[in-house]
Design an enzyme around this catalytic site. Structure first.
Site, PDB file in Angstrom:
ATOM      1  N   ASP A  13      43.164  40.331  41.730  1.00  0.00           N
ATOM      2  CA  ASP A  13      43.782  41.655  41.880  1.00  0.00           C
ATOM      3  C   ASP A  13      42.857  42.778  41.425  1.00  0.00           C
ATOM      4  O   ASP A  13      43.216  43.951  41.527  1.00  0.00           O
ATOM      5  CB  ASP A  13      45.141  41.711  41.158  1.00  0.00           C
ATOM      6  CG  ASP A  13      45.058  41.317  39.683  1.00  0.00           C
ATOM      7  OD1 ASP A  13      44.264  40.419  39.350  1.00  0.00           O
ATOM      8  OD2 ASP A  13      45.781  41.908  38.868  1.00  0.00           O
ATOM      9  N   HIS A  14      41.655  42.413  40.952  1.00  0.00           N
ATOM     10  CA  HIS A  14      40.684  43.430  40.547  1.00  0.00           C
ATOM     11  C   HIS A  14      39.422  43.448  41.419  1.00  0.00           C
ATOM     12  O   HIS A  14      38.559  44.293  41.209  1.00  0.00           O
ATOM     13  CB  HIS A  14      40.317  43.240  39.073  1.00  0.00           C
ATOM     14  CG  HIS A  14      41.484  43.459  38.158  1.00  0.00           C
ATOM     15  ND1 HIS A  14      41.669  44.617  37.453  1.00  0.00           N
ATOM     16  CD2 HIS A  14      42.572  42.692  37.912  1.00  0.00           C
ATOM     17  CE1 HIS A  14      42.809  44.545  36.773  1.00  0.00           C
ATOM     18  NE2 HIS A  14      43.371  43.377  37.039  1.00  0.00           N
ATOM     19  N   ASP A  72      41.989  44.199  32.080  1.00  0.00           N
ATOM     20  CA  ASP A  72      43.185  43.715  31.412  1.00  0.00           C
ATOM     21  C   ASP A  72      42.792  43.209  30.022  1.00  0.00           C
ATOM     22  O   ASP A  72      41.698  42.676  29.855  1.00  0.00           O
ATOM     23  CB  ASP A  72      43.777  42.546  32.187  1.00  0.00           C
ATOM     24  CG  ASP A  72      44.105  42.873  33.637  1.00  0.00           C
ATOM     25  OD1 ASP A  72      43.763  43.960  34.126  1.00  0.00           O
ATOM     26  OD2 ASP A  72      44.657  42.008  34.322  1.00  0.00           O
TER      27      ASP A  72
END
Lengths: 302, 302
Positions: free
Chosen positions: A64-65, A210
């Site tokens: 997701d990054h 994160d």
């Protein structure tokens, strides 16, 4: 300094919840921070000119990054980009991208320069005439960095009464605001500090996603203009933070409060939460100036 | 048979022009064909249940046909999928996917089975009780296959007057429609062909993207219900076909006409064209029943 949020949700892309990506414009230098799937479409939607992006920073290799990166790099080639592109990312990304290019018999139309990040301490990774960028070591399930962007101060502020009183020719103004001393028509040397004052403090931006709650980053991000800190969960799910290596909104607030930042932006919200205003409310208990990231939202600082 | 177009444009994703991806539902078996960036978001938008997808077919390793795959596979894990997933793709895709999983310290929550395609001749790659799938060798800048999906015919059609006249017990009807002979109460053996007639012809679908004009595929796709054939260019740019290894709308029409298909769908339109109805018009000169693919469009065949 202008920050555009392209996506601010965790993991699973949904129709209106895009994974992490942001564009930071510092003094006209465009930097892309993380690049979840669909980032190139969001860049178009928010009218960010592809050709302006010169540096891409990838925090870590969870999909997701970065799953949107190869598509963006390929599109740059389709658009016949020729200017250098720098990518700052953990070990492994270069291997993935080069394998994908090889298998499609493709090459980039521009120099693609990888800067591999592997230190567990803050590193200065970019220093040009407009800004500096340092890594912020974070702690997640895989090797992860945040990034600290600091704009370089602009020109010194000319004390116009002073220079006029001394009858200094306008042709020197340009060098005076750069910090140079000057000699008057009568031959007297005037030190720069008599003719100028300090420029406005330059804005700075700390991106932290994160990570688990990690207060040891506080000294590095002390007093930044803007802090983005992940808040995947609310306090009611704090037990999940340990397992998944994420933070709560309250923990993000504590970091902001300890670091005395001007403003906190929250993001990377877990899909389990429908009412995202609860994140702002929770962080506000410890830090007042907080705002949720939203796709398409823009934060500006002069 | 139901075909849902998730994306039908070439290369560069734009806000409303998604790269190639389609879902084919044959007798309740869902197959994903190609998987450009953003496919998982389009699947959600068009309400295709992720869990129903059991087989994924990738034609070739250009990004606009597979950059969305790793994201979809990761999402399957986030959703705790446990059922097998089969991927049919050229050599190299397995290496890319496994490298990306390794670098994110991830594994799939379900068995992920790769079937490597490397033949230059048609191959039967799937044969179950609902359908068969064969590769259609195409010619593009990299190794590329189309896919030919053939539904298995349904049950034979019971001649109800005949079975009632012969006083055959209803308990045998189920085996009769499966093709079994039956013995009457009086002990007479009745051959199945006296009691049933052939079922309706089963529908078939040929997917051909990306490729130069390649008439030698015609015998293989003869008489298919539905043919999707790429038409990246119009005839005015036919000179580009040789260099880029693509087809024009007219060439797609010629393939459809020679193969005597029921219907032709055009897609993979180059971004240079604004008026896509010109593609239909051009193909219609040689083949009448033609329709442009459009994101979200559904084609149904009983």
């Amino acid at each position: 300094m202008k920050l555009t949020i392209l996506g601010c949700h965790s993991a699973t892309p949904r129709a209106n919840a895009h994974p992490t990506s942001q564009v930071l414009d510092i003094n006209g230098e465009f930097m892309l921070i993380d690049c979840g799937e669909g980032t190139q479409v969001r860049l178009r939607k928010h009218k960010v000119k592809f050709s302006r992006i010169s540096h891409i920073f990838i925090s870590h290799l969870h999909g997701d990054h970065y799953f949107g990166l190869i598509g963006l790099l390929s599109t740059f080639s389709l658009l016949s980009r020729t200017t250098e592109l720098h990518i700052y990312a953990p070990q492994g990304l270069e291997e993935i991208i080069k394998l994908q290019l090889k298998l499609s018999h493709a090459f980039t139309s521009y120099p693609l320069i990888f800067h591999q990040l592997d230190s567990s301490h803050p590193e200065l990774i970019l220093d040009n005439d407009k800004l500096t960028v340092e890594t912020i070591p974070l702690k997640h399930r895989v090797y992860t960095n945040g990034f600290l962007f600091k704009a370089k101060p602009g020109d010194r502020k000319l004390l116009i009464d002073k220079v006029q009183n001394l009858d200094i020719d306008k042709v020197y103004y340009k060098s005076i605001v750069k910090g140079k001393d000057v000699t008057t028509k009568s031959g007297e040397l005037i030190k720069n500090e008599e003719l100028t004052e300090d420029p406005k403090p330059a804005p700075s931006y700390a991106f932290c996603s994160d990570t688990i709650f990690k207060p040891d980053i506080v000294p590095q991000i002390k007093g930044v203009t803007l802090l983005y800190h992940e808040s995947t969960f609310l306090e009611d799910q704090e037990n999940l933070c340990d397992k998944t290596k994420h933070s709560t909104a309250k923990q993000a607030g504590i970091i902001a409060q300890k670091a005395g930042v001007q403003k906190l932006i929250l993001g990377h919200f877990s899909a389990r939460y429908k009412n995202l205003s609860l994140f702002e409310e929770e962080a506000k208990i410890v830090f007042d100036n907080v705002e949720n990231a939203e796709t398409g939202k823009i934060f500006r600082y002069e």
